[in-house]
Design a protein around this motif. Structure first.
Motif, PDB file in Angstrom:
ATOM      1  N   LEU A  16       8.102  -7.638   2.142  1.00  0.00           N
ATOM      2  CA  LEU A  16       8.099  -6.381   2.889  1.00  0.00           C
ATOM      3  C   LEU A  16       6.953  -5.455   2.511  1.00  0.00           C
ATOM      4  CD1 LEU A  16       9.510  -4.631   4.991  1.00  0.00           C
ATOM      5  CD2 LEU A  16      11.054  -3.824   3.192  1.00  0.00           C
ATOM      6  N   ASP A  17       6.619  -5.361   1.233  1.00  0.00           N
ATOM      7  CA  ASP A  17       5.590  -4.402   0.817  1.00  0.00           C
ATOM      8  C   ASP A  17       4.259  -4.648   1.524  1.00  0.00           C
ATOM      9  OD1 ASP A  17       7.288  -3.008  -0.839  1.00  0.00           O
ATOM     10  OD2 ASP A  17       6.655  -4.042  -2.673  1.00  0.00           O
ATOM     11  N   ALA A  18       3.882  -5.915   1.688  1.00  0.00           N
ATOM     12  CA  ALA A  18       2.612  -6.222   2.347  1.00  0.00           C
ATOM     13  C   ALA A  18       2.617  -5.734   3.792  1.00  0.00           C
ATOM     14  CB  ALA A  18       2.329  -7.720   2.292  1.00  0.00           C
ATOM     15  N   GLN A  19       3.747  -5.886   4.481  1.00  0.00           N
ATOM     16  CA  GLN A  19       3.822  -5.413   5.863  1.00  0.00           C
ATOM     17  C   GLN A  19       3.798  -3.885   5.929  1.00  0.00           C
ATOM     18  OE1 GLN A  19       3.048  -5.708   8.692  1.00  0.00           O
ATOM     19  NE2 GLN A  19       4.670  -6.331  10.105  1.00  0.00           N
ATOM     20  N   LEU A  20       4.545  -3.244   5.052  1.00  0.00           N
ATOM     21  CA  LEU A  20       4.561  -1.783   5.049  1.00  0.00           C
ATOM     22  C   LEU A  20       3.180  -1.217   4.730  1.00  0.00           C
ATOM     23  CD1 LEU A  20       7.976  -1.172   3.246  1.00  0.00           C
ATOM     24  CD2 LEU A  20       7.502  -1.088   5.704  1.00  0.00           C
ATOM     25  N   ASP A  21       2.484  -1.838   3.789  1.00  0.00           N
ATOM     26  CA  ASP A  21       1.124  -1.402   3.470  1.00  0.00           C
ATOM     27  C   ASP A  21       0.208  -1.554   4.681  1.00  0.00           C
ATOM     28  OD1 ASP A  21       1.850  -0.753   0.882  1.00  0.00           O
ATOM     29  OD2 ASP A  21       1.039  -2.597  -0.003  1.00  0.00           O
ATOM     30  N   SER A  22       0.410  -2.628   5.453  1.00  0.00           N
ATOM     31  CA  SER A  22      -0.446  -2.839   6.622  1.00  0.00           C
ATOM     32  C   SER A  22      -0.172  -1.811   7.712  1.00  0.00           C
ATOM     33  CB  SER A  22      -0.298  -4.269   7.158  1.00  0.00           C
ATOM     34  OG  SER A  22       0.886  -4.459   7.913  1.00  0.00           O
ATOM     35  N   LEU A  23       1.048  -1.296   7.794  1.00  0.00           N
ATOM     36  CA  LEU A  23       1.333  -0.218   8.736  1.00  0.00           C
ATOM     37  C   LEU A  23       0.600   1.052   8.340  1.00  0.00           C
ATOM     38  CD1 LEU A  23       5.174  -0.591   9.428  1.00  0.00           C
ATOM     39  CD2 LEU A  23       3.265  -1.403  10.819  1.00  0.00           C
ATOM     40  N   LEU A  24       0.591   1.341   7.039  1.00  0.00           N
ATOM     41  CA  LEU A  24      -0.072   2.550   6.559  1.00  0.00           C
ATOM     42  C   LEU A  24      -1.592   2.436   6.627  1.00  0.00           C
ATOM     43  CD1 LEU A  24       2.157   3.376   3.459  1.00  0.00           C
ATOM     44  CD2 LEU A  24       2.272   4.377   5.741  1.00  0.00           C
ATOM     45  N   ALA A  25      -2.109   1.221   6.742  1.00  0.00           N
ATOM     46  CA  ALA A  25      -3.559   1.002   6.788  1.00  0.00           C
ATOM     47  C   ALA A  25      -4.091   0.923   8.210  1.00  0.00           C
ATOM     48  CB  ALA A  25      -3.912  -0.281   6.030  1.00  0.00           C
ATOM     49  N   LEU A  29      -2.554   5.355  13.245  1.00  0.00           N
ATOM     50  CA  LEU A  29      -1.215   5.328  12.669  1.00  0.00           C
ATOM     51  C   LEU A  29      -0.151   5.507  13.744  1.00  0.00           C
ATOM     52  CD1 LEU A  29      -1.762   7.547   9.496  1.00  0.00           C
ATOM     53  CD2 LEU A  29      -1.415   5.061   9.553  1.00  0.00           C
ATOM     54  N   PRO A  30       1.009   4.883  13.575  1.00  0.00           N
ATOM     55  CA  PRO A  30       2.103   5.150  14.518  1.00  0.00           C
ATOM     56  C   PRO A  30       2.592   6.582  14.364  1.00  0.00           C
ATOM     57  CG  PRO A  30       2.881   3.825  12.677  1.00  0.00           C
ATOM     58  CD  PRO A  30       1.392   3.936  12.519  1.00  0.00           C
ATOM     59  N   ASP A  31       3.126   7.120  15.443  1.00  0.00           N
ATOM     60  CA  ASP A  31       3.716   8.460  15.379  1.00  0.00           C
ATOM     61  C   ASP A  31       5.121   8.408  14.802  1.00  0.00           C
ATOM     62  OD1 ASP A  31       1.630  10.052  16.973  1.00  0.00           O
ATOM     63  OD2 ASP A  31       2.072   8.353  18.287  1.00  0.00           O
ATOM     64  N   GLU A  32       5.775   7.257  14.959  1.00  0.00           N
ATOM     65  CA  GLU A  32       7.179   7.132  14.573  1.00  0.00           C
ATOM     66  C   GLU A  32       7.431   5.708  14.099  1.00  0.00           C
ATOM     67  OE1 GLU A  32      11.060   8.353  16.965  1.00  0.00           O
ATOM     68  OE2 GLU A  32      10.124   6.580  17.859  1.00  0.00           O
ATOM     69  N   VAL A  33       8.199   5.578  13.025  1.00  0.00           N
ATOM     70  CA  VAL A  33       8.665   4.273  12.565  1.00  0.00           C
ATOM     71  C   VAL A  33      10.184   4.321  12.490  1.00  0.00           C
ATOM     72  CG1 VAL A  33       8.694   2.573  10.707  1.00  0.00           C
ATOM     73  CG2 VAL A  33       6.570   3.804  11.239  1.00  0.00           C
ATOM     74  N   ILE A  34      10.828   3.397  13.194  1.00  0.00           N
ATOM     75  CA  ILE A  34      12.270   3.223  13.130  1.00  0.00           C
ATOM     76  C   ILE A  34      12.521   1.952  12.332  1.00  0.00           C
ATOM     77  CG2 ILE A  34      14.411   2.939  14.433  1.00  0.00           C
ATOM     78  CD1 ILE A  34      13.034   5.586  15.043  1.00  0.00           C
ATOM     79  N   ALA A  35      13.165   2.077  11.188  1.00  0.00           N
ATOM     80  CA  ALA A  35      13.447   0.900  10.357  1.00  0.00           C
ATOM     81  C   ALA A  35      14.952   0.740  10.233  1.00  0.00           C
ATOM     82  CB  ALA A  35      12.810   1.043   8.985  1.00  0.00           C
ATOM     83  N   SER A  36      15.438  -0.443  10.571  1.00  0.00           N
ATOM     84  CA  SER A  36      16.875  -0.709  10.530  1.00  0.00           C
ATOM     85  C   SER A  36      17.130  -1.915   9.640  1.00  0.00           C
ATOM     86  CB  SER A  36      17.402  -0.978  11.945  1.00  0.00           C
ATOM     87  OG  SER A  36      18.798  -1.176  11.927  1.00  0.00           O
ATOM     88  N   VAL A  97       1.873  -9.320   8.336  1.00  0.00           N
ATOM     89  CA  VAL A  97       0.852  -8.361   7.918  1.00  0.00           C
ATOM     90  C   VAL A  97      -0.019  -8.103   9.136  1.00  0.00           C
ATOM     91  CG1 VAL A  97      -1.110  -7.907   6.413  1.00  0.00           C
ATOM     92  CG2 VAL A  97       0.859  -9.164   5.528  1.00  0.00           C
ATOM     93  N   TRP A  98      -0.123  -6.843   9.537  1.00  0.00           N
ATOM     94  CA  TRP A  98      -0.836  -6.517  10.768  1.00  0.00           C
ATOM     95  C   TRP A  98      -2.330  -6.333  10.537  1.00  0.00           C
ATOM     96  CZ3 TRP A  98       2.360  -2.489  14.062  1.00  0.00           C
ATOM     97  CH2 TRP A  98       3.516  -3.124  14.541  1.00  0.00           C
ATOM     98  N   ASN A  99      -3.113  -6.779  11.513  1.00  0.00           N
ATOM     99  CA  ASN A  99      -4.533  -6.458  11.555  1.00  0.00           C
ATOM    100  C   ASN A  99      -4.681  -4.935  11.585  1.00  0.00           C
ATOM    101  OD1 ASN A  99      -7.069  -5.707  13.123  1.00  0.00           O
ATOM    102  ND2 ASN A  99      -7.415  -7.882  12.824  1.00  0.00           N
ATOM    103  N   PRO A 100      -5.632  -4.370  10.820  1.00  0.00           N
ATOM    104  CA  PRO A 100      -5.728  -2.903  10.751  1.00  0.00           C
ATOM    105  C   PRO A 100      -5.942  -2.215  12.097  1.00  0.00           C
ATOM    106  CG  PRO A 100      -7.028  -3.906   9.009  1.00  0.00           C
ATOM    107  CD  PRO A 100      -6.565  -5.031   9.902  1.00  0.00           C
TER     108      PRO A 100
END
Length: 201
Positions: A16-25, A29-36, A97-100
């Motif tokens: 999970l950390d690698a994916q979350l870091d890729s969101l922040l990078a 940036l997204p305006d909203e993150v919904i995590a369930s 892991v998302w492309n920046p």
């Protein structure tokens, strides 16, 4: 254009950390993150809480939800999508892991084409250590140049009636399209309000 990311998790501590870091990078940036989270028993929830603090510090709205009991990924995603308020909504898996530039490039396509309802991408397939396997998703699915030509010519519906080449982790959808096809988006129901799945056959 307001962008939401919908992330569903279940015992994803390892990746999970690698994916979350890729969101922040992301360059946009997204305006909203919904995590369930679907009642994880590992450290997933702690990692989501730490991410929420970092993301809010960057100006993002973050909503965390934790199911009391495991409901499965379909119902978890359905309920989480119902909470998203963005004009464009990205689906997000916990072990990617998302492309920046992913959000920036895909959001630009929606902005340029008001009639675009859903957009999907290819993806690099990696192993458990994040190493590229040498195969990309569309190649693994045996998508042909003819299939892609149909999509680019505006005949995606015809193609998708024959075969599926769209995977959730590569998808962004316009928010009003989701509202039209899912009662949960219109009625604001939660996981507990979803109908029970049909019995197995």
């Amino acid at each position: 254009m307001r962008v939401s990311v919908v992330l569903c998790t279940y015992n994803g501590e390892r990746f999970l950390d690698a994916q979350l870091d890729s969101l922040l990078a992301q360059t946009r940036l997204p305006d909203e993150v919904i995590a369930s989270d679907d009642a994880s028993s590992d450290g997933t929830w702690t990692r989501l809480q730490a991410f929420a603090e970092r993301a809010r510090g960057l100006g993002m709205a973050v909503e965390l939800h934790r199911n009391q009991a495991n409901v499965g990924y379909v119902r978890n995603f359905e309920a989480a999508l119902g909470r998203a308020s963005g004009d464009v909504v990205f689906l997000c898996d916990q072990d990617d892991v998302w492309n920046p530039a992913k959000i920036e490039r895909m959001a630009a396509r929606f902005a340029d084409d008001p009639g675009l309802g859903l957009l999907h991408t290819d993806a690099r397939l990696v192993d458990a250590e994040g190493r590229h396997t040498g195969v990309d998703l569309l190649r693994a699915l045996e998508v042909t140049p003819g299939d892609l030509a149909m999509e680019h010519a505006g005949r995606a519906f015809d193609l998708l009636m024959r075969r599926n080449l769209v995977t959730g982790a590569t998808v962004a959808i316009r928010g009003n399209c989701w509202a039209a096809c899912c009662p949960c988006r219109r009625d604001g129901c939660t996981t507990s309000g979803l109908p029970s799945p049909p019995p197995p056959r």
